[in-house]
Design a protein around this motif. Structure first.
Motif, PDB file in Angstrom:
ATOM      1  N   ILE A   1       1.081  -1.424   0.042  1.00 27.64           N
ATOM      2  CA  ILE A   1      -0.071   0.117  -0.676  1.00 27.64           C
ATOM      3  C   ILE A   1       0.792   1.667  -0.180  1.00 27.64           C
ATOM      4  O   ILE A   1       0.544   2.238  -0.572  1.00 27.64           O
ATOM      5  N   LEU A   2       2.334   1.649   0.934  1.00 21.83           N
ATOM      6  CA  LEU A   2       2.923   2.487   0.720  1.00 21.83           C
ATOM      7  C   LEU A   2       3.713   2.412  -0.797  1.00 21.83           C
ATOM      8  O   LEU A   2       4.621   3.192  -0.636  1.00 21.83           O
ATOM      9  N   GLY A   3       3.764   1.858  -1.510  1.00 20.09           N
ATOM     10  CA  GLY A   3       4.315   1.625  -3.029  1.00 20.09           C
ATOM     11  C   GLY A   3       5.665   1.708  -2.439  1.00 20.09           C
ATOM     12  O   GLY A   3       6.024   0.841  -1.401  1.00 20.09           O
ATOM     13  N   ALA A   4       6.454   2.574  -3.444  1.00 23.43           N
ATOM     14  CA  ALA A   4       8.406   2.853  -2.994  1.00 23.43           C
ATOM     15  C   ALA A   4       8.419   3.049  -1.410  1.00 23.43           C
ATOM     16  O   ALA A   4       9.477   2.409  -1.194  1.00 23.43           O
ATOM     17  N   ASN A   5       7.478   4.126  -0.777  1.00 19.76           N
ATOM     18  CA  ASN A   5       7.978   4.644   0.427  1.00 19.76           C
ATOM     19  C   ASN A   5       7.876   3.572   1.113  1.00 19.76           C
ATOM     20  O   ASN A   5       8.544   3.531   1.761  1.00 19.76           O
ATOM     21  N   GLY A   6       7.340   2.620   0.958  1.00 21.07           N
ATOM     22  CA  GLY A   6       7.214   1.214   1.964  1.00 21.07           C
ATOM     23  C   GLY A   6       8.581   0.594   2.116  1.00 21.07           C
ATOM     24  O   GLY A   6       8.714  -0.276   2.916  1.00 21.07           O
ATOM     25  N   VAL A   7       9.348   0.728   1.029  1.00 23.13           N
ATOM     26  CA  VAL A   7      10.717   0.292   0.885  1.00 23.13           C
ATOM     27  C   VAL A   7      11.459   1.055   1.778  1.00 23.13           C
ATOM     28  O   VAL A   7      12.861   0.979   1.882  1.00 23.13           O
ATOM     29  N   SER A   8      11.281   2.514   2.617  1.00 22.98           N
ATOM     30  CA  SER A   8      12.058   3.525   2.949  1.00 22.98           C
ATOM     31  C   SER A   8      12.099   3.487   4.412  1.00 22.98           C
ATOM     32  O   SER A   8      10.578   3.087   5.334  1.00 22.98           O
ATOM     33  N   GLY A   9      12.653   2.960   5.415  1.00 24.22           N
ATOM     34  CA  GLY A   9      13.297   3.669   6.533  1.00 24.22           C
ATOM     35  C   GLY A   9      12.723   4.740   7.190  1.00 24.22           C
ATOM     36  O   GLY A   9      11.926   4.406   8.096  1.00 24.22           O
ATOM     37  N   GLU A  10      12.279   5.712   6.271  1.00 24.90           N
ATOM     38  CA  GLU A  10      11.246   6.654   7.026  1.00 24.90           C
ATOM     39  C   GLU A  10       9.524   6.281   6.810  1.00 24.90           C
ATOM     40  O   GLU A  10       9.428   6.599   8.317  1.00 24.90           O
ATOM     41  N   TYR A  11       9.294   4.693   7.107  1.00 21.55           N
ATOM     42  CA  TYR A  11       8.385   4.058   7.590  1.00 21.55           C
ATOM     43  C   TYR A  11       8.777   3.197   7.921  1.00 21.55           C
ATOM     44  O   TYR A  11       9.294   2.182   7.376  1.00 21.55           O
ATOM     45  N   PRO A  12       8.098   2.621   9.038  1.00 18.86           N
ATOM     46  CA  PRO A  12       8.110   1.393   9.880  1.00 18.86           C
ATOM     47  C   PRO A  12       7.543  -0.086   9.642  1.00 18.86           C
ATOM     48  O   PRO A  12       8.281  -0.837  10.142  1.00 18.86           O
ATOM     49  N   VAL A  13       6.725   0.229   8.207  1.00 19.34           N
ATOM     50  CA  VAL A  13       6.466  -1.102   7.255  1.00 19.34           C
ATOM     51  C   VAL A  13       7.717  -2.674   7.458  1.00 19.34           C
ATOM     52  O   VAL A  13       7.333  -3.114   8.163  1.00 19.34           O
ATOM     53  N   LEU A  14       8.740  -1.603   6.383  1.00 17.27           N
ATOM     54  CA  LEU A  14       9.454  -2.991   5.858  1.00 17.27           C
ATOM     55  C   LEU A  14      10.160  -2.929   7.503  1.00 17.27           C
ATOM     56  O   LEU A  14      11.019  -4.449   7.384  1.00 17.27           O
ATOM     57  N   ARG A  15      10.202  -2.539   8.373  1.00 19.18           N
ATOM     58  CA  ARG A  15      11.280  -2.836   9.446  1.00 19.18           C
ATOM     59  C   ARG A  15      10.653  -3.660  10.424  1.00 19.18           C
ATOM     60  O   ARG A  15      11.165  -4.369  10.665  1.00 19.18           O
ATOM     61  N   HIS A  16       9.817  -3.635  10.123  1.00 18.76           N
ATOM     62  CA  HIS A  16       8.330  -5.109  11.665  1.00 18.76           C
ATOM     63  C   HIS A  16       8.654  -5.890  10.158  1.00 18.76           C
ATOM     64  O   HIS A  16       8.542  -6.662  10.786  1.00 18.76           O
ATOM     65  N   ALA A  17       7.976  -5.806   9.378  1.00 18.30           N
ATOM     66  CA  ALA A  17       8.156  -7.202   7.906  1.00 18.30           C
ATOM     67  C   ALA A  17       9.938  -8.040   8.334  1.00 18.30           C
ATOM     68  O   ALA A  17       9.875  -9.254   8.911  1.00 18.30           O
TER      69      ALA A  17
END
Ligand code: FAD
Length: 389
Positions: A342-358
């Motif tokens: 859902i976050l698209g490219a921003n989903g792979v950025s450390g600015e968002y917690p999502v990929l860190r959690h994954a």
């Protein structure tokens, strides 16, 4: 700070007592204050201030929270679970620090230690002044700890430990290591002060998961210990496995925290990200994703709460915890990955917690019994046949 969005579709909060909600709010405040502003940086550098965090968590009574006496808070299993959920909503590595300290190292000493060992270690560990680790896994023996190579042999009145442990959370910073070793009489546990000659720890670097947690390799080179270091009530592999059941219970709750944080992030992002002239939250495919994820979160919460209430009436069985860990970690990692889309490219950025959690949840899927091992535990229960022995 933690965003508040209507994730509680089924009003499951009404199943909690006022006191449980209050404990959750207190932990959430601590996490918002001490962890969230910094955790992305710790993850990036691969260094978390473990000692400082332990003192903060200790001051709030989160270390050995569900144990009685010796400076521990003696709270319910549900309250402990809610705390794990809030901690892991910030980062699985931070929750790991609390789980290993309280449910593995402290629990082992609390349950199997002598009165002298309890007095020596537990009050300082509850305050976060002393750090503990739990060494079961070895380089060549993970899922099958019965095959461990670390040996403890008799030496006069004492013992000599020799071997090595791998992937040990908190090992590089620990004051005491609970070590499981094979003796002529089967597996035994030892509370080993890490300043004992022959004990050394090396930080495992280059992890792509749980980077805000310290993980190490422990070497035990002819480590001489008095018999008073042996945990007198721990006999056989049943003892370390019972500690793992304790810690695994916290993971059942914790994983939901990571997933919840991902869903909060994805919902907030989808509300403001506009493509094709409207917020992506308004697209049916996005709504199908968030609806399914919210349902899985709520089902996972019901499962965790059921296990917690069952624990609080003393009826929790290890295979129930296996079921909870298998389901909630599996669903949490699926939610984290779906939110990432859902976050698209921003989903792979450390600015968002999502990929860190994954990424963190990859470790959570593996430690404290892999998903496959928990499937086998349930399979054994259902068929009466042990596939892994
Ligand atoms: P293996 O046992 O080699 O398994 C590899 C694969 O084979 C897995 O998919 C597994 O499910 C599968 N497999 C194995 N046996 C079977 C079977 N019979 N049937 C089907 N599939 C099977 N350990 C500690 O003692 N203390 C700690 O504090 C600790 N912290 C950790 C922190 C991190 C970040 C990580 C990643 C691990 C940590 N561990 C710790 C170790 C963890 O518990 C082990 O990694 C885990 O038990 C799996 O062991 P393994 O990695 O050796 O995998």
């Amino acid at each position: 700070t933690t965003p508040v969005l209507p994730l509680d579709l089924l009003d499951l909060d009404s199943l909690l007592t006022d006191e449980e909600r209050e404990i959750r709010a207190v932990v959430r405040r601590l996490v918002d204050d001490k962890v969230r502003p910094h955790v992305a940086g710790w993850y990036e550098t691969g260094h978390a201030p473990v000692r400082e965090l332990a003192r903060d968590f200790g001051a709030l009574g989160l270390l050995g929270m569900h144990l009685d006496g010796y400076g521990c808070a003696g709270s319910s299993a549900v309250a402990y679970g809610l705390a794990c959920m809030e901690l892991e909503a910030a980062d699985s590595g931070v929750r790991s620090l609390v789980s290993v300290q309280g449910s593995l190292a402290m629990y082992a000493i609390w349950k199997y230690g002598s009165e002298e060992q309890k007095q020596r270690w537990l009050p300082g560990m509850a305050k976060g002044e002393l750090i503990g680790c739990f060494g079961l896994t070895e380089p060549d023996h993970g899922s099958d700890p019965a095959a461990m190579a670390t040996r403890a042999r008799r030496d006069g009145d004492g013992w000599v430990l020799h071997g090595g442990k791998m992937w040990i959370t908190n090992a590089p910073v620990a004051d005491v290591a609970v070590i499981w070793a094979r003796t002529d009489d089967g597996v035994r546990g030892f509370a080993v002060p890490t300043d004992t000659p022959g004990v050394s720890a090396r930080e495992i670097t280059g992890k792509l998961s749980l980077r805000a947690s310290s993980t190490g390799e422990l070497t035990l080179d002819e480590v001489r210990l008095p018999d008073s270091a042996r945990l007198p009530a721990a006999e056989g592999l049943r003892a370390p496995l019972s500690c793992l059941t304790e810690a695994r219970y916290g993971i059942v709750w914790g994983a939901l925290g990571a997933a919840r944080d991902c869903l909060h992030t994805a919902l907030a992002y989808a509300a403001t990200r506009t493509q094709f002239g409207k917020p992506i939250a308004g697209f049916q495919l996005t709504q199908a994703k968030v609806a399914d994820m919210a349902l899985e979160l709520q089902k996972g919460f019901l499962l965790a709460l059921h296990l917690g209430r069952t624990a609080d009436r003393g009826a929790l069985r290890p295979e129930m915890v296996s079921a909870g860990k298998l389901n909630n970690v599996r669903e949490a990692i699926a939610i984290a990955r779906q939110c990432r889309t859902i976050l698209g490219a921003n989903g792979v950025s450390g600015e968002y917690p999502v990929l860190r959690h994954a990424n963190n949840l990859e470790s959570v899927l593996t430690y404290e019994g892999t998903s496959e091992i928990h499937q086998l535990v349930l399979g054994q229960r259902l068929t009466g046949l042990a596939a892994f022995s």
